[in-house]
Design a protein around this motif. Structure first.
Motif, PDB file in Angstrom:
ATOM      1  N   LEU A   1       0.808  -1.211  -0.137  1.00 41.83           N
ATOM      2  CA  LEU A   1       0.272   0.042   0.023  1.00 41.83           C
ATOM      3  C   LEU A   1       0.895   1.433   0.080  1.00 41.83           C
ATOM      4  N   ILE A   2       1.739   1.223   0.882  1.00 39.39           N
ATOM      5  CA  ILE A   2       2.762   2.492   1.075  1.00 39.39           C
ATOM      6  C   ILE A   2       3.488   2.615  -0.172  1.00 39.39           C
ATOM      7  N   SER A   3       4.094   1.508  -0.939  1.00 39.24           N
ATOM      8  CA  SER A   3       4.802   1.897  -2.252  1.00 39.24           C
ATOM      9  C   SER A   3       4.055   2.117  -3.423  1.00 39.24           C
ATOM     10  N   ILE A   4       2.643   1.753  -3.473  1.00 36.61           N
ATOM     11  CA  ILE A   4       1.942   2.154  -4.519  1.00 36.61           C
ATOM     12  C   ILE A   4       1.570   3.711  -4.283  1.00 36.61           C
ATOM     13  N   SER A   5       1.162   3.881  -2.971  1.00 30.67           N
ATOM     14  CA  SER A   5       0.948   5.375  -2.992  1.00 30.67           C
ATOM     15  C   SER A   5       2.273   6.225  -3.163  1.00 30.67           C
ATOM     16  N   LEU A   6       3.569   5.789  -3.053  1.00 31.96           N
ATOM     17  CA  LEU A   6       4.684   6.597  -3.239  1.00 31.96           C
ATOM     18  C   LEU A   6       4.842   6.793  -4.848  1.00 31.96           C
ATOM     19  N   ILE A   7       4.407   5.842  -5.396  1.00 34.12           N
ATOM     20  CA  ILE A   7       4.722   5.688  -7.011  1.00 34.12           C
ATOM     21  C   ILE A   7       3.643   6.696  -7.728  1.00 34.12           C
ATOM     22  N   PHE A   8       2.331   6.817  -6.911  1.00 35.51           N
ATOM     23  CA  PHE A   8       1.590   7.620  -7.393  1.00 35.51           C
ATOM     24  C   PHE A   8       2.032   9.051  -7.126  1.00 35.51           C
ATOM     25  N   VAL A   9       2.392   9.532  -6.068  1.00 36.22           N
ATOM     26  CA  VAL A   9       2.786  10.739  -5.299  1.00 36.22           C
ATOM     27  C   VAL A   9       4.104  11.239  -6.288  1.00 36.22           C
ATOM     28  N   PHE A  10       4.956  10.429  -6.749  1.00 38.38           N
ATOM     29  CA  PHE A  10       6.380  10.800  -7.411  1.00 38.38           C
ATOM     30  C   PHE A  10       5.803  11.035  -8.899  1.00 38.38           C
ATOM     31  N   ALA A  11       4.984  10.233  -9.374  1.00 38.72           N
ATOM     32  CA  ALA A  11       4.727  10.161 -10.801  1.00 38.72           C
ATOM     33  C   ALA A  11       3.789  11.554 -11.054  1.00 38.72           C
ATOM     34  N   THR A  12       2.988  11.958 -10.000  1.00 38.77           N
ATOM     35  CA  THR A  12       2.242  13.194 -10.195  1.00 38.77           C
ATOM     36  C   THR A  12       3.104  14.215 -10.244  1.00 38.77           C
ATOM     37  N   ILE A  13       4.017  14.450  -9.187  1.00 36.53           N
ATOM     38  CA  ILE A  13       4.880  15.426  -9.068  1.00 36.53           C
ATOM     39  C   ILE A  13       5.835  15.478 -10.363  1.00 36.53           C
ATOM     40  N   ALA A  14       6.173  14.479 -10.834  1.00 37.59           N
ATOM     41  CA  ALA A  14       7.094  14.513 -12.167  1.00 37.59           C
ATOM     42  C   ALA A  14       6.041  15.276 -13.472  1.00 37.59           C
ATOM     43  N   MET A  15       5.009  14.573 -13.718  1.00 37.56           N
ATOM     44  CA  MET A  15       4.038  15.127 -14.534  1.00 37.56           C
ATOM     45  C   MET A  15       3.960  16.604 -14.397  1.00 37.56           C
ATOM     46  N   LEU A  16       3.687  17.221 -12.937  1.00 38.37           N
ATOM     47  CA  LEU A  16       3.186  18.544 -12.887  1.00 38.37           C
ATOM     48  C   LEU A  16       4.449  19.319 -13.284  1.00 38.37           C
ATOM     49  N   MET A  17       5.474  18.962 -12.835  1.00 38.27           N
ATOM     50  CA  MET A  17       6.946  19.738 -13.144  1.00 38.27           C
ATOM     51  C   MET A  17       7.108  19.718 -14.439  1.00 38.27           C
ATOM     52  N   ALA A  18       7.090  18.446 -15.251  1.00 35.62           N
ATOM     53  CA  ALA A  18       7.330  18.312 -16.484  1.00 35.62           C
ATOM     54  C   ALA A  18       6.591  19.059 -17.484  1.00 35.62           C
ATOM     55  N   PHE A  19       5.299  19.191 -17.138  1.00 33.59           N
ATOM     56  CA  PHE A  19       4.377  19.765 -18.035  1.00 33.59           C
ATOM     57  C   PHE A  19       3.326  20.597 -17.305  1.00 33.59           C
ATOM     58  N   PRO A  20       3.817  21.624 -16.856  1.00 30.77           N
ATOM     59  CA  PRO A  20       2.969  22.435 -15.903  1.00 30.77           C
ATOM     60  C   PRO A  20       1.575  23.048 -16.600  1.00 30.77           C
ATOM     61  N   GLU A  21       1.673  23.672 -17.590  1.00 25.08           N
ATOM     62  CA  GLU A  21       0.835  24.479 -18.378  1.00 25.08           C
ATOM     63  C   GLU A  21      -0.241  23.466 -18.879  1.00 25.08           C
ATOM     64  N   SER A  22       0.283  22.362 -19.795  1.00 25.83           N
ATOM     65  CA  SER A  22      -1.061  21.378 -20.021  1.00 25.83           C
ATOM     66  C   SER A  22      -1.478  20.660 -19.030  1.00 25.83           C
ATOM     67  N   SER A  23      -0.970  20.280 -18.062  1.00 24.91           N
ATOM     68  CA  SER A  23      -1.444  19.686 -16.553  1.00 24.91           C
ATOM     69  C   SER A  23      -2.482  20.666 -16.170  1.00 24.91           C
ATOM     70  N   GLN A  24      -2.291  21.848 -16.045  1.00 27.08           N
ATOM     71  CA  GLN A  24      -3.254  22.887 -15.743  1.00 27.08           C
ATOM     72  C   GLN A  24      -4.659  22.903 -16.732  1.00 27.08           C
ATOM     73  N   GLU A  25      -4.450  22.681 -17.912  1.00 24.21           N
ATOM     74  CA  GLU A  25      -5.515  23.017 -18.809  1.00 24.21           C
ATOM     75  C   GLU A  25      -6.216  21.591 -18.785  1.00 24.21           C
ATOM     76  N   VAL A  26      -5.611  20.639 -18.767  1.00 21.29           N
ATOM     77  CA  VAL A  26      -6.317  19.280 -18.441  1.00 21.29           C
ATOM     78  C   VAL A  26      -6.957  19.199 -17.349  1.00 21.29           C
ATOM     79  N   ALA A  27      -6.420  19.682 -16.180  1.00 30.88           N
ATOM     80  CA  ALA A  27      -7.212  19.884 -15.017  1.00 30.88           C
ATOM     81  C   ALA A  27      -8.571  20.381 -15.096  1.00 30.88           C
ATOM     82  N   LYS A  28      -8.578  21.831 -15.494  1.00 31.03           N
ATOM     83  CA  LYS A  28      -9.627  22.636 -15.892  1.00 31.03           C
ATOM     84  C   LYS A  28     -10.559  22.021 -16.644  1.00 31.03           C
ATOM     85  N   ASN A  29     -10.250  21.316 -17.850  1.00 32.02           N
ATOM     86  CA  ASN A  29     -11.376  20.575 -18.454  1.00 32.02           C
ATOM     87  C   ASN A  29     -11.921  19.348 -17.611  1.00 32.02           C
ATOM     88  N   MET A  30     -11.061  18.656 -16.987  1.00 32.50           N
ATOM     89  CA  MET A  30     -11.787  17.648 -16.021  1.00 32.50           C
ATOM     90  C   MET A  30     -12.550  17.915 -15.191  1.00 32.50           C
TER      91      MET A  30
END
Length: 517
Positions: free
Chosen positions: A22-51
């Motif tokens: 449980l802890i390992s899967i949570s960590l994968i989710f956290v770090f994958a989300t952080i990587a996506m936000l930092m690598a694609f900040p503008e597109s991430s926010q646009e996708v978020a708005k539409n969702m």
């Protein structure tokens, strides 16, 4: 659980286990989300708005209807004979004041302090109930909607989940203090079956994801407000580095509190946070135009109570309005992200209390605290706008809400001193809130935790650090409010079904309850 977990000592217990999967899967989710936000900040926010728009458009009305049903149901339970049912043996572990302060800190984020000054300004610029924006009627009604969104309905949602969890844990003598154990019981599944293990793992993962989603908004708004305030107050350039320092100090504070434990750590920091909030609200009330603030609060309270049903079910469908989706539905989902964690925490501190005490303690105590605090700060902010001194709605459109808060504080008598007090209070409040959430997350990732036992200190400290990482990424990309709202709504959506099951589960528990003759 699906996989074996390693056995480690957990505070007072010897058979508790860390759920490494449980802890390992949570960590994968956290770090994958952080990587996506930092690598694609503008597109991430646009996708978020539409969702966000897609989700609220599709389920918004159902969320509002269900929340209204919850209010009616839990109040009925508390007022019926079932309200006398005692949750666990013996006397309550904590005094009434400590109990109230702790669940208020668990159920409210420090972002509350930002919204208390500024939420009315968002509504003034675009209100519900078909009231024209930026009119005297909008100004008169704004605080009533604030009270609605921080009042009866959200605390009733907390009460439903808390009572269902507390009954399951204290009366049914459940083996674990977690959401999966409750759902397995509600669905009459065998604990050792493959289906129950799969369901349990899925629910625990969703709980952890939702917890991170809710904290993103609370922590990001808090750090933004504090960093902007200090930079305005002491005239230096605000920066991401300064925000990192603030977040690190907050993390250190609640990590130390979590290490100490509930009785010596969280109980004391909760007392400090709630006491400081009361003092600050009272000071603002007395230093501001006291008569105007009191008159405005009383009028708003009347509007909230008299329009409660209409506010609860208002959808503005014929006018293509979006206020209910942008705010009411968002807020109900926002509170939902904290619901499982609050339910676990309230269960832990409510042994020996009755169902009626838990329900009315949450609703009455939560509403009283929120309405007093919001009333004082919102009333002062509206008075400054009405007097032509500080135009918070305009600053919201042309600059930032954080800047408006800084100016409102600076305008008070002893403005510098009160500003420092306010920003320190936000940090203490956030530390207290994160401490309570870290406890519940640690409890969920601990197997076989029994009554009177707590998760291991190393595990609590581990989650303290993890809970600060996603907000750090949001600060780095300077996320918009739409992005933060999406983080809340997407992670909260699965809990609508969970809350439905809590409602039916509580009905089943109470129907089978055997009263002593």
């Amino acid at each position: 659980m699906l996989t074996e977990v390693d056995s480690m000592p957990c505070n007072n217990e010897h058979d508790a286990k860390f759920d490494k999967t449980l802890i390992s899967i949570s960590l994968i989710f956290v770090f994958a989300t952080i990587a996506m936000l930092m690598a694609f900040p503008e597109s991430s926010q646009e996708v978020a708005k539409n969702m966000f728009q897609g989700l609220t458009n599709n389920i918004g009305s159902l969320v509002q209807l269900f929340a209204f049903v919850i209010v009616c149901s839990i109040v009925y339970v508390a007022m019926s004979k079932y309200g006398d049912i005692k949750l666990g043996d013996g006397a309550p572990e904590y005094t009434n004041s400590s109990w109230l302060f702790m669940f208020i800190c668990a159920g409210l984020g420090s972002a509350t302090m930002y919204w208390a000054f500024m939420e009315w300004a968002y509504y003034y610029n675009g209100l519900g109930l078909n009231i024209d924006a930026q009119t005297n009627e909008a100004l008169r009604t704004s605080l009533s909607y604030v009270m609605f969104h921080w009042g009866i309905t959200p605390w009733a949602i907390y009460a439903l989940a808390s009572v269902a969890m507390a009954y399951h844990f204290h009366v049914n003598r459940a083996k674990g203090l977690n959401l999966s154990s409750l759902m397995v019981s509600v669905l009459n599944m065998k604990e050792d079956s493959t289906a129950s293990k799969v369901l349990g793992r899925a629910l625990d993962l969703v709980f952890l994801f939702a917890t991170f989603g809710g904290l993103i908004l609370t922590t990001t708004v808090t750090v933004n407000t504090v960093s902007t305030g200090f930079s305005e107050l002491f005239d230096f350039q605000n920066s991401f580095l300064f925000e990192v320092v603030l977040l690190a100090l907050i993390t250190l504070t609640f990590t130390l509190s979590s290490y100490i434990g509930i009785s010596e750590g969280l109980q004391k920091i909760a007392h400090a946070a709630c006491g400081m909030c009361f003092v600050f609200a009272m000071v603002v009330l007395l230093l501001g135009d006291t008569t105007f603030i009191i008159d405005y609060v009383v009028n708003s309270l009347g509007l909230t109570l008299s329009n409660f049903v209409e506010m609860s079910l208002f959808t503005d469908v014929t006018n293509n309005g979006t206020f209910n989706k942008d705010w009411t539905v968002f807020y109900w989902l926002y509170w939902l992200t904290y619901c499982p964690g609050v339910a676990i925490f309230v269960t832990r501190i409510s042994k020996g209390r009755s169902i009626r005490q838990v329900v009315f303690g949450l609703i009455a105590g939560g509403c009283a605290g929120c309405w007093f605090f919001f009333g004082a700060l919102t009333g002062y902010s509206v008075d400054m706008f009405n007097s032509g001194i500080i135009n918070a709605p305009d600053l919201l459109n042309t600059a930032t809400g954080d800047l408006a808060v800084a100016q409102l504080l600076a305008n008070l008598p002893f403005g510098t001193l009160l500003s420092v007090f306010y920003f320190l209070l936000m940090m203490v409040f956030l530390a207290s809130h994160l401490d309570a959430i870290a406890y519940t997350v640690a409890a969920v990732s601990t197997k076989n935790m029994k009554q009177g036992e707590d998760p291991a200190r190393p595990l609590r400290i581990f989650w303290c650090v993890m809970l600060s990482l996603l907000p750090l990424a949001m600060l780095y990309i300077d996320a918009s409010l739409d992005t933060l709202k999406t983080a809340v709504t997407l992670t909260a959506a699965p809990f609508i079904l969970v809350l439905v099951l809590c409602l039916f589960g509580l009905k089943k528990f109470l129907a089978n309850h055997k009263f002593e003759k």
